[in-house]
Design an enzyme around this catalytic site. Structure first.
Site, mmCIF file in Angstrom:
data_model
loop_
_atom_site.group_PDB
_atom_site.id
_atom_site.type_symbol
_atom_site.label_atom_id
_atom_site.label_comp_id
_atom_site.label_asym_id
_atom_site.label_seq_id
_atom_site.Cartn_x
_atom_site.Cartn_y
_atom_site.Cartn_z
ATOM 1 N N ASP A 297 -5.867 -52.485 -1.532
ATOM 2 C CA ASP A 297 -5.738 -52.148 -0.041
ATOM 3 C C ASP A 297 -4.757 -53.136 1.069
ATOM 4 O O ASP A 297 -4.541 -54.364 0.686
ATOM 5 C CB ASP A 297 -6.879 -52.694 0.474
ATOM 6 N N GLY A 372 -18.416 -49.907 -11.729
ATOM 7 C CA GLY A 372 -19.428 -49.719 -10.850
ATOM 8 C C GLY A 372 -19.431 -51.523 -10.292
ATOM 9 O O GLY A 372 -18.783 -52.319 -11.251
ATOM 10 N N HIS A 400 -9.341 -33.018 -21.484
ATOM 11 C CA HIS A 400 -10.701 -32.950 -22.614
ATOM 12 C C HIS A 400 -9.212 -31.545 -23.074
ATOM 13 O O HIS A 400 -9.788 -30.614 -24.332
ATOM 14 C CB HIS A 400 -11.548 -31.309 -21.939
ATOM 15 N N ASP A 404 -10.947 -35.609 -27.079
ATOM 16 C CA ASP A 404 -11.954 -34.772 -27.409
ATOM 17 C C ASP A 404 -13.463 -35.989 -26.750
ATOM 18 O O ASP A 404 -13.201 -37.396 -26.425
ATOM 19 C CB ASP A 404 -12.554 -34.269 -28.629
#
Length: 430
Positions: A297, A372, A400, A404
């Site tokens: 930022d 996180g 995908h 896989d």
């Protein structure tokens, strides 16, 4: 489209004369006036458009003042060296030797004017757009009258590779103080409640408009999600031990260099995650360089520069490059070189406070991870005892069509093993 800048004669009334356009052009046709007599103009405001058989030219003011006289009507023929417009100004301007002209550009080859729409931007901004193959018609300007600024171009570039972005360090969410309980007073209304507010509709612009385009393309990709947790306890201790050494080298050491290096080591084993596919998913290109994007930022806005060639950098070298990018962002000097060319992205959603996320792949990349926040939670050790552990959660998204679930899982486990046993990353300094 060519922009010509004109200088003034001495005095309060500035008389603009049509300067030499080049290529032997001696006269042009006035195609459109952007001002009328009595209008107030500022520097770089467009005044009128003229056209010859070789070029379309926008006349742009260099002064602040009031338009007092227009010498021609639309479709009149204007002669080189003759006045176009008078502007009343209190400031004595430069002499005619200060006139700056850029070479005339054929109207058939310019993308700065689309179907009669006039795009307001300085030559430097237009040059930056052309160097990065950006059509100004797709950029929403944040300047006066919709003028496109350098920051708008850089933000547009950044949003093409964007990620989930953290807030600026200055932002802090402070919960409101608890309110004292007040005695309950019964209230009765003698008339209906009225509300005079109105809905407001406005066009999407800037970051939001660029995000619409990027996310529309991104969500055509079939996403595969995978989440896990990583025990950071050992890495937290190691970082504390290395911080004094890094500071002695003038480097601020965060966790991000470890995240990037672990990802790069994993990409060496699973190069399909550092690849790109063409629009029809018929060809795949395995990228040799690991240019890993990270979210920042800055005063330029929310941008995602990337650390180039992580695969040949040590932990300290990655940290030093991150410091450089952060300094550029703080000064508003982030350029196209830092914002383009990414091959893989990590987003530190934890800086906002989240644990799990569902990150969106940023084409042409094929994978992205969202990290996180660091949490202290109870866990069982090898002896079955409850201990304090420092945990982060990681959320991966993969294309995908070519990746896989087993490949994504193996890559995540390898990335996790490097972070839980960080000394293994230091064995290979490059």
């Amino acid at each position: 489209m060519t922009f010509l800048y004109f200088s003034a004669l001495n005095g309060q009334i500035v008389q603009f004369k049509l300067s030499d356009i080049g290529e032997g052009i001696t006269e042009v046709t006035v195609k459109d006036w952007y001002v009328k007599e009595g209008d107030t103009v500022s520097q770089f405001d467009s005044i009128c458009e003229v056209q010859s058989d070789k070029a379309s030219v926008t006349i742009t003011s260099r002064y602040d003042g009031i338009v007092r006289k227009l010498y021609y009507n639309v479709d009149d023929t204007a002669l080189v060296g003759k006045p176009l417009v008078d502007i009343e100004t209190d400031v004595i301007k430069a002499s005619e030797e200060d006139v700056v002209e850029t070479p005339a550009i054929s109207q058939e080859h310019t993308h700065q004017e689309i179907k009669g729409h006039k795009t307001l931007a300085t030559p430097a901004v237009r040059r930056l757009a052309m160097e990065n193959n950006i059509k100004l018609s797709e950029v929403v300007g944040s300047g006066r009258d919709g003028r496109i600024l350098k920051e708008d171009i850089l933000n547009f570039l950044a949003k093409q590779t964007g990620a989930i972005l953290p807030p600026s360090p200055q932002m802090e969410i402070v919960p409101p103080p608890p309110k004292e309980k007040a005695p309950t007073i019964p209230v009765s209304f003698t008339k209906p409640i009225t509300f005079s507010g109105k809905d407001v509709t406005e066009p999407l612009k800037g970051f939001h408009k660029a995000m619409v385009k990027t996310m529309t393309a991104a969500l055509k990709i079939p996403h595969f999600g995978y989440c896990d947790e990583v025990d950071m306890t050992t890495l937290v201790r190691l970082r504390e031990e290395l911080k004094p050494m890094a500071e002695a080298r003038g480097v601020r050491l965060s966790f991000m260099p470890f995240f990037l290096k672990a990802a790069s080591l994993g990409l060496l084993q699973y190069p399909v995650l550092n690849a790109s596919v063409d629009e029809n998913c018929q060809n795949i290109t395995y990228k040799a360089a690991h240019n890993i994007g990270i979210a920042m930022d800055t005063q330029q806005g929310l941008i995602v520069p990337n650390v180039k060639n992580v695969q040949v950098r040590s932990i300290f070298e990655i940290a030093a490059e991150l410091n450089r990018l952060q300094s550029l962002g703080a000064l508003g000097q982030m350029g196209a070189e830092e914002l383009t060319g990414g091959t893989f992205t990590l987003s530190n959603i934890g800086s906002i406070g989240g644990t799990y996320a569902k990150p969106v792949i940023l084409p042409p990349e094929v994978a992205i991870g969202a990290i996180g926040k660091l949490q202290v939670v109870p866990r069982f050790d090898s002896r079955g005892q409850v201990v304090k552990a420092q945990i982060i959660n990681i959320s991966w998204s993969a294309d995908h069509r070519i990746i896989d679930g087993a490949t994504m899982s193996r890559f995540s486990n390898l990335w996790k093993s490097y972070l839980e046993n960080p000394s293994s990353m230091l064995l290979d300094l490059k």
